[in-house]
Scaffold this motif. Structure first.
Motif, PDB file in Angstrom:
ATOM      1  N   CYS B  47      74.558  58.586  47.129  1.00 20.51           N
ATOM      2  CA  CYS B  47      75.087  59.887  47.488  1.00 20.51           C
ATOM      3  C   CYS B  47      73.956  60.634  48.158  1.00 20.51           C
ATOM      4  CB  CYS B  47      75.514  60.583  46.204  1.00 20.51           C
ATOM      5  SG  CYS B  47      76.901  61.645  46.384  1.00 20.51           S
ATOM      6  N   PHE B  48      74.178  61.084  49.362  1.00 22.77           N
ATOM      7  CA  PHE B  48      73.046  61.651  50.085  1.00 22.77           C
ATOM      8  C   PHE B  48      72.883  63.136  49.868  1.00 22.77           C
ATOM      9  CE2 PHE B  48      74.017  57.755  52.406  1.00 22.77           C
ATOM     10  CZ  PHE B  48      72.795  57.139  52.257  1.00 22.77           C
ATOM     11  N   LEU B  49      73.888  63.760  49.302  1.00 27.21           N
ATOM     12  CA  LEU B  49      73.744  65.192  49.071  1.00 27.21           C
ATOM     13  C   LEU B  49      72.725  65.416  47.964  1.00 27.21           C
ATOM     14  CD1 LEU B  49      77.453  66.316  49.143  1.00 27.21           C
ATOM     15  CD2 LEU B  49      75.701  66.829  50.807  1.00 27.21           C
ATOM     16  N   PRO B  50      71.869  66.426  48.131  1.00 26.99           N
ATOM     17  CA  PRO B  50      70.913  66.699  47.048  1.00 26.99           C
ATOM     18  C   PRO B  50      71.651  67.169  45.806  1.00 26.99           C
ATOM     19  CG  PRO B  50      70.829  68.400  48.733  1.00 26.99           C
ATOM     20  CD  PRO B  50      71.708  67.320  49.266  1.00 26.99           C
ATOM     21  N   PRO B  51      71.079  66.898  44.630  1.00 28.86           N
ATOM     22  CA  PRO B  51      71.800  67.225  43.394  1.00 28.86           C
ATOM     23  C   PRO B  51      72.037  68.714  43.185  1.00 28.86           C
ATOM     24  CG  PRO B  51      69.596  66.412  42.927  1.00 28.86           C
ATOM     25  CD  PRO B  51      69.828  66.181  44.370  1.00 28.86           C
ATOM     26  N   TYR B  53      73.042  70.735  45.472  1.00 29.46           N
ATOM     27  CA  TYR B  53      73.973  71.222  46.484  1.00 29.46           C
ATOM     28  C   TYR B  53      75.207  71.935  45.911  1.00 29.46           C
ATOM     29  CZ  TYR B  53      77.548  71.141  50.053  1.00 29.46           C
ATOM     30  OH  TYR B  53      78.562  71.509  50.888  1.00 29.46           O
ATOM     31  N   PRO B  54      75.833  71.410  44.820  1.00 29.28           N
ATOM     32  CA  PRO B  54      77.048  72.064  44.319  1.00 29.28           C
ATOM     33  C   PRO B  54      76.858  73.539  43.982  1.00 29.28           C
ATOM     34  CG  PRO B  54      76.703  69.997  43.191  1.00 29.28           C
ATOM     35  CD  PRO B  54      75.518  70.189  44.066  1.00 29.28           C
ATOM     36  N   TRP B  57      77.089  75.304  47.085  1.00 31.39           N
ATOM     37  CA  TRP B  57      78.473  75.173  47.555  1.00 31.39           C
ATOM     38  C   TRP B  57      79.360  76.223  46.901  1.00 31.39           C
ATOM     39  CZ3 TRP B  57      82.997  73.859  44.920  1.00 31.39           C
ATOM     40  CH2 TRP B  57      84.091  73.549  45.735  1.00 31.39           C
ATOM     41  N   GLU B  58      79.181  76.373  45.582  1.00 30.35           N
ATOM     42  CA  GLU B  58      79.997  77.341  44.857  1.00 30.35           C
ATOM     43  C   GLU B  58      79.724  78.752  45.370  1.00 30.35           C
ATOM     44  OE1 GLU B  58      79.486  77.387  40.610  1.00 30.35           O
ATOM     45  OE2 GLU B  58      80.939  79.003  40.484  1.00 30.35           O
ATOM     46  N   ILE B  61      81.555  79.423  48.488  1.00 34.66           N
ATOM     47  CA  ILE B  61      82.987  79.685  48.288  1.00 34.66           C
ATOM     48  C   ILE B  61      83.204  81.172  48.046  1.00 34.66           C
ATOM     49  CG2 ILE B  61      84.930  79.313  46.720  1.00 34.66           C
ATOM     50  CD1 ILE B  61      84.647  76.796  47.897  1.00 34.66           C
ATOM     51  N   TYR B 141      77.556  72.936  34.167  1.00 38.21           N
ATOM     52  CA  TYR B 141      76.389  72.547  34.963  1.00 38.21           C
ATOM     53  C   TYR B 141      75.402  71.758  34.128  1.00 38.21           C
ATOM     54  CZ  TYR B 141      77.648  75.354  38.982  1.00 38.21           C
ATOM     55  OH  TYR B 141      78.282  75.857  40.078  1.00 38.21           O
ATOM     56  N   ALA B 144      76.260  68.142  33.706  1.00 35.84           N
ATOM     57  CA  ALA B 144      76.213  67.244  34.855  1.00 35.84           C
ATOM     58  C   ALA B 144      74.958  66.380  34.787  1.00 35.84           C
ATOM     59  CB  ALA B 144      76.219  68.073  36.128  1.00 35.84           C
ATOM     60  N   PRO B 145      75.054  65.144  35.267  1.00 35.19           N
ATOM     61  CA  PRO B 145      73.876  64.262  35.233  1.00 35.19           C
ATOM     62  C   PRO B 145      72.860  64.667  36.287  1.00 35.19           C
ATOM     63  CG  PRO B 145      75.701  63.142  36.273  1.00 35.19           C
ATOM     64  CD  PRO B 145      76.215  64.482  35.843  1.00 35.19           C
ATOM     65  N   VAL B 146      72.341  65.840  36.143  1.00 30.09           N
ATOM     66  CA  VAL B 146      71.414  66.414  37.109  1.00 30.09           C
ATOM     67  C   VAL B 146      70.198  66.871  36.319  1.00 30.09           C
ATOM     68  CG1 VAL B 146      71.100  68.395  38.631  1.00 30.09           C
ATOM     69  CG2 VAL B 146      73.269  67.204  38.617  1.00 30.09           C
ATOM     70  N   SER B 147      69.019  66.664  36.865  1.00 29.06           N
ATOM     71  CA  SER B 147      67.829  67.057  36.116  1.00 29.06           C
ATOM     72  C   SER B 147      67.742  68.576  36.029  1.00 29.06           C
ATOM     73  CB  SER B 147      66.587  66.513  36.797  1.00 29.06           C
ATOM     74  OG  SER B 147      66.426  67.152  38.038  1.00 29.06           O
TER      75      SER B 147
END
Lengths: 454, 296
Positions: B47-51, B53-54, B57-58, B61, B141, B144-147
């Motif tokens: 997945c090329f989007l950086p972690p 990014y969401p 993104w929010e 919106i 958040y 999520a499997p994000v550091s």
């Protein structure tokens, strides 16, 4: 119902063939200061089973789940999720789990579909898969037609279904559900049960907490009963029933609810018939008042709008008044030469009450966190600068000097200044500020009334 | 094992779904959704989007749905500062200016710095405050499997973007009022640096808040003094003695001075940039640590 639901068969196989237990908990302890929420719990959950943690409110179920899903740090004990140590490798754990929380924690201002997309992005669902999975899951939980609506307009059951869909989006082999059917009507509850069973048939291992005995009995393969932080019983529902008795009779009498357990239905019926003819069989019923709805509680209270408003205005106004007294005190220490009189404090109180009314009015209109910043910027800021607080309004360019007299604070500020510096104020300024107080009070009153009747 | 209630799974309202519904894995992909190669075999998915990014993104919106409102709120407070301080009393404030600088030239970078600070810090603080303590969506958040580092970075960038956007709006407005200004590359870099610093500051505060009262406390004890004393509206040289030194403990002071120096075309002051960078590192590290220690 034939096999095959949300999960691809290959994936289900992968889940079943993994070695070890899905979840392993050994000697888990959690203390908050002197309170021990979880006290030495140990259990394992096998791959492919539905495991239930049953217990009353405050027994430690949610704390146990929160430690398993990495959100809360255990005081002591070992936790393994899909073979990964929770303490050592939380990110690996997070990849294997889906979580349906007790409380709706969706982003309310996003639509259902946007919420799922956000989750897909956070869990790095591959780009080509995202749209397809989202649409499929929306269909699966029966929300396709409402997916474009904001979550804040969803009913409790719809939000719960969306939460389940969200938890499944990244295809986790283990699903945690914290009180999945709390606060739902019986029909929706059964739908959620169906959904959980369907998922389990597709290979998902499920850990759920509940305080409904019938939920644990009909849904779970194995049940652990938690009470006051201890795991007091563990086994299949049949084994547990054998130990406790199959039937439970509950009486609601003057002393509260009494429970009696029996092995057979006839014994239970006999006891019920003989012991108390007036007693009524009651269902467990929980009414959750979430902290989000505290204002609703006020709005629902049998208090007149006027009392409600006066209560809030006085509360906030007096707080503001005390704060400004501190400011005055500090300033008079630094500067000196202030003339304090009763009139000056009355004027100060009027200012504070005016702003309390304004605050109530704003609170009645404000929708959420995004609005807070907006109101600060649009109302508080102009008032701070254009009301003759920092410099005379005559210094403002052009028409602004005149316009600023149309703000609620200007006359009051001038009068207060005159009172404090010279000891005499101006009646016209005083009446102007009084007029603002009355006007804003009425505005707040009308808004409160509107909100209450809405 | 007892049969878990042999119910026939027959979905009706409100689960209007066809009974033959079935998902199939897409060809060439594994079912695990993480960006790392999956152990169950199959093709590596990346997945090329950086972690982080969401999180951005929010934020986008929300921008999309309330763009004009945001624009208005960004414009209002700087406009007030400019009108009241710049064009109002500003002409009389000329005498407090050190070195015969025009007060408007002094004020403009200060107002830009304030816009970066106010919007950058408060937007991320309020968002974290509400999602963490009120809606509890912050948990999703954290699950999520994000550091933690990426989470921290995402929120910081969201705040920085918000601040930067507000700063650009102000700059545009200033152009209309004071056409003689000449922004340059150094100024842009200073803006980027400052907005990132304030984003990190906002994250730290957002993670430290425990209640509504804390929010009021923070705004009284941090935001208000920092806003007025940091060389934004009044030159630091004109503050009472001890304050002149104390204000260098505020992150806004080096930011305002750096913006002012670069806008005046005095080149990039390395010392100021280093102070600002230092604050950024401190705030970010503390925020990261705080997120890591978050419990409950």
């Amino acid at each position: 119902m034939k096999q095959g639901g949300v999960f691809p068969a290959a994936f289900a196989e992968a889940g079943r063939t993994q070695k070890g237990a899905a979840l392993a908990v050994r000697g888990l302890v959690k203390r908050y200061g002197s309170i021990t929420a979880v006290d030495g719990i140990s259990f394992t959950v096998r791959w492919g089973e539905i495991f239930g943690l049953l217990g009353p409110n405050g027994a430690g179920k949610t704390t146990t789940i929160r430690m398993l899903i990495t959100l809360t740090r255990p005081t002591a004990g070992e936790l393994y999720v899909a073979g990964h140590p929770v303490n050592g490798n939380p990110v690996a754990v997070k990849r294997c789990i889906g979580v349906v929380p007790q409380q709706n924690n969706l982003e309310r201002e996003l639509t259902g579909r946007e919420n799922l997309l956000l989750h897909a992005l956070l869990h790095r669902v591959p780009r080509g898969e995202r749209e397809r999975r989202i649409e499929e899951l929306l269909a699966y939980v029966g929300l396709s037609s409402r997916a474009g609506d904001r979550v804040q307009y969803y009913s409790g059951g719809m939000a719960r279904r969306l939460l389940i869909a969200r938890a499944l989006l990244h295809h986790p082999p283990i699903l945690f559900l914290d009180e999945p059917t709390i606060g739902l009507d019986p029909q929706t509850r059964r739908r959620i049960w169906d959904l959980i069973q369907l998922l389990n048939r597709d290979g998902v291992t499920v850990l759920l907490t509940t305080h409904y005995i019938e939920e644990a009995e009909s849904l779970c393969h194995r049940v652990g009963i938690i009470d006051r932080g201890h795991l007091i019983a563990l086994g299949t529902p049949a084994e547990l029933k054998e130990r406790l008795g199959n039937y439970c009779v509950e009486f609601l009498n003057e002393q509260g609810t009494e429970r009696h357990f029996f092995a057979t239905r006839s014994e239970a019926k006999e006891y019920a018939a003989v012991s108390a003819s007036y007693a009524d069989l009651v269902n467990w019923f929980t009414l959750r008042r979430t902290h989000l709805r505290v204002l609703d509680e006020y709005l629902l209270a049998p208090i007149s709008n006027r009392s409600l408003l006066i209560g809030h205005v006085l509360g906030a106004g007096i707080k503001g008044f005390l704060t400004s007294l501190v400011v005055f005190l500090t300033a008079s220490l630094l500067v000196g030469g202030f003339q304090f009189s009763v009139l000056c404090f009355i004027q100060l109180l009027i200012i504070c009450l005016t702003f309390a009314c304004l605050a109530v009015a704003v609170a009645m209109v404000a929708g959420g966190d995004k609005d807070t910043l907006m109101f600060t910027n649009l109302i508080v800021f102009p008032m701070t600068f254009f009301c003759g607080t920092f410099f005379p309004v005559e210094q403002l360019p052009g028409m602004l000097g005149h316009l600023s007299w149309g703000l609620p604070l200007t006359a009051a500020t001038y009068n207060l200044r005159a009172l404090v510096l010279t000891g005499t104020g101006r009646l016209c300024w005083f009446f102007q500020s009084l007029g603002w107080l009355a006007g804003l009070y009425m505005t707040a009153y009308l808004l409160l009334k509107w909100r209450r009747e809405d | 094992m007892p049969a878990p209630a042999k119910q026939t799974v027959k979905r009706q309202e409100p689960f209007e779904v066809s009974p033959g519904f079935k998902l199939r894995p897409a060809k060439g992909t594994t079912t695990a959704s993480s960006g790392v190669p999956v152990t169950t075999g199959g093709v590596k998915v990346s997945c090329f989007l950086p972690p982080w990014y969401p999180i951005i993104w929010e934020e986008m919106i929300y921008w999309r749905s309330k763009f004009w409102l945001y624009l208005a709120t960004y414009m209002l407070s700087p406009l007030l500062f400019l009108l009241s301080f710049g064009f109002g009393v500003g002409r009389r404030l000329q005498m407090i200016m050190p070195g015969g600088m025009s007060y408007l030239d002094f004020l403009v970078p200060g107002v830009v710095a304030l816009a970066l600070f106010n919007n950058g810090v408060t937007s991320v603080t309020i968002r974290m405050f509400y999602t963490r303590l009120f809606w509890q969506s912050f948990e999703s958040y954290r699950l999520a499997p994000v550091s933690n580092f990426s989470l921290c970075l995402g929120y910081t960038l969201a705040g920085a973007m918000r601040g930067l956007f507000a700063g650009l709006v102000v700059l545009f407005m200033v152009f209309l009022l004071v056409p003689s200004l000449r922004p340059n590359g150094n100024f842009a870099v200073a803006m980027l640096l400052a907005s990132f610093c304030f984003g990190a500051f906002g994250v730290l505060i957002g993670l430290c808040l425990r209640s509504f009262d804390d929010q009021a406390l923070v705004s009284e004890f941090i935001f208000v003094p920092v806003t007025f004393l940091s060389g934004t509206l009044i030159p630091v040289e004109r503050l009472p003695g001890f304050l002149q030194h104390l204000v260098w403990l505020f992150p806004l002071t080096p930011a305002a001075e750096l913006l002012r120096a670069t806008l005046a075309g005095n080149g990039f002051n390395g010392q100021l940039a280093a102070v600002l960078g230092g604050w950024t590192v401190v705030f970010f590290a503390l925020g990261w640590l705080k997120l890591k220690m978050l419990d409950g």
